[in-house]
Design a protein around this motif. Structure first.
Motif, PDB file in Angstrom:
ATOM      1  N   PRO A 124      63.732 -44.986 -96.959  1.00 14.96           N
ATOM      2  CA  PRO A 124      63.814 -46.447 -96.910  1.00 14.96           C
ATOM      3  C   PRO A 124      63.508 -47.006 -95.520  1.00 14.96           C
ATOM      4  O   PRO A 124      63.753 -46.354 -94.495  1.00 14.96           O
ATOM      5  N   VAL A 125      63.003 -48.256 -95.505  1.00 14.97           N
ATOM      6  CA  VAL A 125      62.657 -48.909 -94.241  1.00 14.97           C
ATOM      7  C   VAL A 125      63.136 -50.359 -94.243  1.00 14.97           C
ATOM      8  O   VAL A 125      63.374 -50.944 -95.294  1.00 14.97           O
ATOM      9  N   ARG A 126      63.247 -50.902 -93.035  1.00 18.86           N
ATOM     10  CA  ARG A 126      63.490 -52.328 -92.826  1.00 18.86           C
ATOM     11  C   ARG A 126      62.250 -52.936 -92.181  1.00 18.86           C
ATOM     12  O   ARG A 126      61.454 -52.224 -91.566  1.00 18.86           O
ATOM     13  N   SER A 127      62.143 -54.227 -92.279  1.00 17.76           N
ATOM     14  CA  SER A 127      61.067 -54.897 -91.551  1.00 17.76           C
ATOM     15  C   SER A 127      61.203 -54.643 -90.060  1.00 17.76           C
ATOM     16  O   SER A 127      60.204 -54.470 -89.348  1.00 17.76           O
ATOM     17  N   ALA A 128      62.441 -54.587 -89.577  1.00 20.35           N
ATOM     18  CA  ALA A 128      62.687 -54.404 -88.145  1.00 20.35           C
ATOM     19  C   ALA A 128      62.246 -53.037 -87.638  1.00 20.35           C
ATOM     20  O   ALA A 128      62.138 -52.828 -86.423  1.00 20.35           O
ATOM     21  N   ASP A 145      52.537 -58.419 -90.189  1.00 14.38           N
ATOM     22  CA  ASP A 145      51.868 -57.913 -91.388  1.00 14.38           C
ATOM     23  C   ASP A 145      52.755 -56.954 -92.178  1.00 14.38           C
ATOM     24  O   ASP A 145      52.746 -56.954 -93.412  1.00 14.38           O
ATOM     25  N   GLU A 146      53.517 -56.118 -91.483  1.00 10.12           N
ATOM     26  CA  GLU A 146      54.362 -55.139 -92.180  1.00 10.12           C
ATOM     27  C   GLU A 146      55.435 -55.828 -93.015  1.00 10.12           C
ATOM     28  O   GLU A 146      55.763 -55.369 -94.115  1.00 10.12           O
ATOM     29  N   GLN A 147      55.980 -56.919 -92.514  1.00  9.33           N
ATOM     30  CA  GLN A 147      56.969 -57.656 -93.306  1.00  9.33           C
ATOM     31  C   GLN A 147      56.319 -58.261 -94.546  1.00  9.33           C
ATOM     32  O   GLN A 147      56.902 -58.258 -95.632  1.00  9.33           O
ATOM     33  N   THR A 148      55.110 -58.774 -94.388  1.00 11.95           N
ATOM     34  CA  THR A 148      54.404 -59.334 -95.538  1.00 11.95           C
ATOM     35  C   THR A 148      54.136 -58.258 -96.589  1.00 11.95           C
ATOM     36  O   THR A 148      54.269 -58.508 -97.792  1.00 11.95           O
ATOM     37  N   GLN A 168      70.144 -57.437 -93.475  1.00 12.78           N
ATOM     38  CA  GLN A 168      68.724 -57.094 -93.485  1.00 12.78           C
ATOM     39  C   GLN A 168      68.411 -56.248 -94.720  1.00 12.78           C
ATOM     40  O   GLN A 168      69.135 -55.302 -95.034  1.00 12.78           O
ATOM     41  N   ARG A 169      67.336 -56.575 -95.406  1.00 10.27           N
ATOM     42  CA  ARG A 169      66.917 -55.788 -96.565  1.00 10.27           C
ATOM     43  C   ARG A 169      66.433 -54.403 -96.128  1.00 10.27           C
ATOM     44  O   ARG A 169      65.701 -54.267 -95.146  1.00 10.27           O
ATOM     45  N   ILE A 170      66.824 -53.415 -96.901  1.00  6.67           N
ATOM     46  CA  ILE A 170      66.327 -52.051 -96.720  1.00  6.67           C
ATOM     47  C   ILE A 170      65.577 -51.690 -97.997  1.00  6.67           C
ATOM     48  O   ILE A 170      66.149 -51.682 -99.085  1.00  6.67           O
ATOM     49  N   TYR A 171      64.282 -51.425 -97.861  1.00  7.33           N
ATOM     50  CA  TYR A 171      63.396 -51.252 -99.007  1.00  7.33           C
ATOM     51  C   TYR A 171      63.166 -49.772 -99.304  1.00  7.33           C
ATOM     52  O   TYR A 171      63.049 -48.953 -98.385  1.00  7.33           O
TER      53      TYR A 171
END
Length: 389
Positions: A124-128, A145-148, A168-171
């Motif tokens: 998993p990743v975060r935008s941050a 761009d990565e957040q988009t 913060q969302r973790i995807y």
């Protein structure tokens, strides 16, 4: 509607994580918003219904796969059992391919491929987790761009929100979060829209047809067609409501409550404060029509032009919206500041109202862990003094 929204008076009981899940299932949607002058909206909506509870339970339910996040009325926490409905929307390419997400994602296929490979390999990743390299400052309307990519793939259904950390969302990949999911389980679009109408009618208790489409942000024509099909089959029913020139719709499961109300046994609301994104008030036209409450959130209004305040909370009291307050929780200082409190015209601040307002303010402050309540000003002016005594 107040009872269907879990806002009625009830004997005091200790809140539990199961109660948090029950309330979300009852409402079907819990809107996400990041403003935190007081508790962020989803946590505040739950407090309005449950009183003292642990905000961590909402985060836990997401991590435990009892909830998921997706776009509904807006970005929302949703009951996991409703996932098949939203999966159909993800699979229906019209939902995303004809807007800026689809076009942007097509133009950035290489970046998408690299990020998906990274998530498959490293988890998993975060935008941050992605550093911005173009020298620009990230803001609400200027994403890197990565957040988009993350938001677009979440919207498309390739990624899901596994959990949140510090909001913060973790995807993560959908396949890791729902490994047993089979797209053959998805219902038809017609079934999705009919279920949205059924869930709306249950969540609102009794409602005009004009109020139904907004709850799940359906097109009005699509909602009306579903209403007509369901009414023809008897899956929703109508009732005459005094003062309405149109039928009121209700779900057959709530017939006993409708009959009781017709016999004068109308549930009475608790005294509490509502988030601007609470389902009871997020449809501003409905709030005006039903409660005579003209409400606007003024966070985007320049400070000198604000009438009531930055993030005002409607006050619910005895089945009415009687006013609003502009609060700020000073967490380090332990102070719950009410910059201003405004009662609606014609509301009489008698002893009962003052006592219930005072108790609700203290309960809200205690839950925020800011036990000292300060009311700066009010309209009428004596309210601030009475609440401070």
């Amino acid at each position: 509607m107040i009872a269907a929204q879990e806002l009625q008076q009830r004997p005091s009981t200790r809140a539990t994580k199961a109660a948090v899940r029950r309330v979300i299932r009852q409402m079907h949607v819990l809107q996400v918003d990041s403003i935190h002058v007081v508790a962020r909206s989803p946590y505040l909506v739950l407090w309005s219904r449950l009183g003292e509870y642990s905000p961590r339970w909402l985060d836990d339910l997401l991590a435990e796969r009892r909830l998921f996040e997706y776009w509904s009325h807006a970005a929302c926490f949703l009951p996991m059992e409703d996932y098949p409905l939203y999966r159909r929307l993800m699979l229906d390419r019209r939902i995303w391919n004809e807007n800026r997400w689809g076009l942007w994602l097509q133009a950035h296929a290489d970046l998408i491929d690299r990020m998906l490979k990274q998530i498959r390999k490293n988890g998993p990743v975060r935008s941050a987790d992605f550093e911005r390299t173009d020298g620009q400052k990230t803001g609400w309307f200027n994403w890197k761009d990565e957040q988009t990519v993350l938001e677009g793939l979440w919207f498309r259904g390739d990624l899901m929100v596994a959990k949140r950390h510090n909001f913060q969302r973790i995807y993560d990949l959908r396949q890791r979060i729902l490994p047993d999911w089979d797209d053959a389980q998805t219902p038809s679009l017609e079934t999705v829209y009919e279920t949205f109408v059924l869930n709306t009618v249950k969540a609102l208790g009794v409602t005009k047809a004009a109020w139904i489409a907004d709850y799940f942000r359906m097109y009005k024509k699509v909602a009306q067609q579903a209403i007509e099909r369901l009414a023809k089959r008897g899956q929703i029913q109508t009732v005459e409501v005094e003062g309405w020139g149109v039928p009121g719709y209700f779900h057959p499961d709530q017939r006993a409550a409708i009959v009781a109300a017709a016999n004068g046994q109308v549930p009475v609301s608790k005294t509490t404060f509502l988030s601007p994104f609470d389902p009871l008030v997020w449809d501003r036209a409905r709030a005006l029509d039903l409660f005579g409450f003209d409400y606007k959130i003024e966070v985007y209004t320049p400070a000198p032009k604000r009438k009531y305040g930055y993030f005002t909370l409607p006050i619910l009291y005895q089945n009415r919206l009687i006013g609003r307050l502009d609060p700020k929780a000073h967490r380090k200082e332990g102070v719950f500041e009410v910059k201003a409190l405004h009662l609606e015209s014609g509301v009489i601040p008698d002893d009962q109202l003052i006592a219930e307002l005072k108790a609700a303010l203290q309960a809200c402050a205690d839950w925020h862990r800011t036990p000292t309540v300060i009311v700066r000003q009010s309209s009428p002016p004596k309210i601030a003094r009475l609440l401070s005594e």
